[in-house]
Each structure stands twice: as C-alpha cells, then as structure tokens.
Design a protein around this motif. Structure first.
Motif, short mmCIF file in Angstrom:
data_model
loop_
_atom_site.label_atom_id
_atom_site.label_comp_id
_atom_site.label_asym_id
_atom_site.label_seq_id
_atom_site.Cartn_x
_atom_site.Cartn_y
_atom_site.Cartn_z
N ILE A 1 0.88 -1.17 0.00
CA ILE A 1 0.00 0.00 0.00
C ILE A 1 0.92 1.22 0.00
O ILE A 1 1.89 1.25 0.77
N PRO A 2 0.65 2.21 -0.87
CA PRO A 2 1.55 3.35 -0.94
C PRO A 2 1.45 4.26 0.29
O PRO A 2 0.40 4.35 0.93
N ALA A 3 2.55 4.90 0.59
CA ALA A 3 2.59 5.92 1.65
C ALA A 3 3.68 6.91 1.29
O ALA A 3 4.58 6.59 0.50
N ARG A 4 3.56 8.10 1.86
CA ARG A 4 4.61 9.11 1.64
C ARG A 4 5.69 8.89 2.70
O ARG A 4 5.57 9.34 3.84
N ILE A 5 6.71 8.16 2.30
CA ILE A 5 7.74 7.74 3.26
C ILE A 5 8.72 8.88 3.53
O ILE A 5 9.18 9.57 2.61
N VAL A 6 9.00 9.05 4.82
CA VAL A 6 9.85 10.14 5.29
C VAL A 6 11.23 9.61 5.67
O VAL A 6 12.24 10.28 5.49
N HIS A 7 11.26 8.37 6.17
CA HIS A 7 12.52 7.80 6.68
C HIS A 7 12.35 6.29 6.73
O HIS A 7 11.29 5.80 7.11
N GLU A 8 13.42 5.57 6.37
CA GLU A 8 13.31 4.10 6.39
C GLU A 8 14.65 3.46 6.72
O GLU A 8 15.69 3.89 6.24
N THR A 9 14.59 2.43 7.57
CA THR A 9 15.74 1.54 7.77
C THR A 9 15.19 0.12 7.62
O THR A 9 13.99 -0.06 7.36
N ASP A 10 16.01 -0.89 7.84
CA ASP A 10 15.47 -2.26 7.73
C ASP A 10 14.53 -2.58 8.88
O ASP A 10 13.73 -3.50 8.78
N ARG A 11 14.54 -1.80 9.95
CA ARG A 11 13.67 -2.08 11.11
C ARG A 11 12.52 -1.10 11.28
O ARG A 11 11.52 -1.42 11.92
N ILE A 12 12.69 0.11 10.71
CA ILE A 12 11.76 1.21 11.03
C ILE A 12 11.26 1.92 9.78
O ILE A 12 12.00 2.04 8.79
N LEU A 13 10.02 2.41 9.84
CA LEU A 13 9.47 3.22 8.75
C LEU A 13 8.79 4.45 9.35
O LEU A 13 8.05 4.32 10.34
N ALA A 14 9.02 5.60 8.74
CA ALA A 14 8.29 6.82 9.10
C ALA A 14 7.59 7.31 7.84
O ALA A 14 8.19 7.38 6.77
N PHE A 15 6.30 7.64 7.96
CA PHE A 15 5.53 8.08 6.80
C PHE A 15 4.48 9.10 7.22
O PHE A 15 4.09 9.17 8.39
N GLU A 16 4.03 9.89 6.25
CA GLU A 16 3.05 10.94 6.52
C GLU A 16 1.70 10.32 6.88
O GLU A 16 1.25 9.38 6.20
N ASP A 17 1.06 10.85 7.91
CA ASP A 17 -0.30 10.42 8.23
C ASP A 17 -1.23 10.87 7.09
O ASP A 17 -1.13 11.98 6.58
N ILE A 18 -2.14 9.98 6.71
CA ILE A 18 -3.03 10.25 5.56
C ILE A 18 -4.05 11.33 5.89
O ILE A 18 -4.58 11.98 4.97
N ALA A 19 -4.33 11.57 7.15
CA ALA A 19 -5.30 12.59 7.58
C ALA A 19 -4.64 13.43 8.67
O ALA A 19 -4.93 13.26 9.86
N PRO A 20 -3.74 14.33 8.26
CA PRO A 20 -2.91 15.03 9.25
C PRO A 20 -3.71 15.90 10.23
O PRO A 20 -4.64 16.59 9.84
N LYS A 21 -3.34 15.81 11.50
CA LYS A 21 -3.99 16.59 12.56
C LYS A 21 -3.15 17.81 12.94
O LYS A 21 -3.48 18.52 13.89
N ALA A 22 -2.06 18.05 12.24
CA ALA A 22 -1.17 19.18 12.49
C ALA A 22 -0.37 19.40 11.20
O ALA A 22 -0.32 18.49 10.35
N PRO A 23 0.27 20.58 11.04
CA PRO A 23 1.05 20.82 9.82
C PRO A 23 2.11 19.73 9.58
O PRO A 23 2.42 19.42 8.43
N HIS A 24 2.67 19.21 10.65
CA HIS A 24 3.56 18.04 10.54
C HIS A 24 2.89 16.91 11.31
O HIS A 24 2.63 17.05 12.52
N HIS A 25 2.59 15.83 10.63
CA HIS A 25 1.98 14.66 11.29
C HIS A 25 2.55 13.41 10.63
O HIS A 25 2.15 13.03 9.52
N ILE A 26 3.48 12.81 11.32
CA ILE A 26 4.21 11.66 10.78
C ILE A 26 4.00 10.47 11.72
O ILE A 26 3.95 10.64 12.94
N LEU A 27 3.85 9.30 11.13
CA LEU A 27 3.72 8.08 11.91
C LEU A 27 5.05 7.32 11.82
O LEU A 27 5.64 7.23 10.73
N ILE A 28 5.49 6.82 12.96
CA ILE A 28 6.76 6.08 13.00
C ILE A 28 6.46 4.70 13.57
O ILE A 28 5.89 4.59 14.67
N ILE A 29 6.84 3.68 12.81
CA ILE A 29 6.52 2.30 13.22
C ILE A 29 7.76 1.41 13.17
O ILE A 29 8.66 1.64 12.35
#
Ligand code: AMP
Ligand code: ZN
Length: 114
Positions: free
Chosen positions: A14-42
């Motif tokens: 599933i596509p996402a706007r990826i901000v940062h990635e390693t082999d263990r972690i992904l950071a991507f833009e929230d699809i429904a941002p609640k602030a000017p910067h809203h990023i999810l890190i998993i």
C-alpha cells in the motif's frame, strides 16, 4: 501480519509518503494530518499495540522514538515544539492495531488532550 494496514505499508503493498526508512523502522506521513507536521513512525515488525510489545524489544522502541526526534529536527520543529503520541487500546482512540508513534508539530497544541 497479512491483514494489517501498517504491515502492508511496510511491505510497500500500500503506498505511503515515506519520510525515513531503515530495515527495522518506517516513518511516513499520516493520511489525515492533525497538524502541519503529522508523521507516523513504526517498527516494521508487527505488534498490535504497546501492550503486546515484549520487554526485550525496548531497544527497538527506543529506536522508533529516536527516529521521531530525528524527523522533528529535520522538519525544523525541534525547538518550536512537537508532541509524540502512543495511543494504546480503545480508550486512547487507537484505530490501527500495529504499534505506531504519532509525531505532531507545527502548531500550538492544547493540554489535556481530548
Ligand atoms: P491511531 O488512532 O493512533 O490508531 O492512529 C492511526 C492513524 O493512522 C490515524 O491518524 C490515521 O489518519 C492514520 N492512517 C490510517 N490509514 C492510513 C494510511 N493508509 N496511510 C497513512 N496513515 C494512515
Ligand atoms: Zn502490522
């Protein structure tokens, strides 16, 4: 986990706007941002929530949290301020059951949260 939305994002099914990635972690833009910067890190590894995270995964959790701080610095909001949120279980409002931190910033936030 096959049916998990964030596992699918981590697997690029599933596509996402990826901000940062390693082999263990992904950071991507929230699809429904609640602030000017809203990023999810998993972590790419699936855990339904913080409640399910084994204690021995503490280093992974710290890595996710440090990634949130690094993204805040990259976005230039480290000094103005940001909020990191870890919703856990239904009363918190958790809707996606793959552990994730929200990084929110770029506006003044109120306290306590709703
Ligand atoms: P929570 O309520 O803590 O489980 O947060 C889940 C977040 O995931 C919400 O802020 C949603 O806007 C976000 N979200 C849901 N689907 C997607 C998606 N496909 N891509 C990016 N963010 C999503
Ligand atoms: Zn998952």
């Amino acid at each position: 986990m096959e049916s998990c939305l964030f596992c699918k994002i981590a697997a690029k099914q599933i596509p996402a706007r990826i901000v940062h990635e390693t082999d263990r972690i992904l950071a991507f833009e929230d699809i429904a941002p609640k602030a000017p910067h809203h990023i999810l890190i998993i972590p790419k590894e699936h855990f339904a929530s913080f409640n399910e995270l084994p204690a021995e995964k503490g280093a992974l959790l710290a890595e996710v949290l440090m990634t949130a701080r690094a993204v805040a610095r990259e976005r230039g909001i480290a000094e103005s301020g940001y909020r990191i949120v870890l919703n856990t279980a239904p009363d918190s409002g958790q809707e996606v059951f793959h552990i994730h931190f929200h990084l929110l910033g770029g506006r003044r936030m109120s306290w306590p949260p709703g």
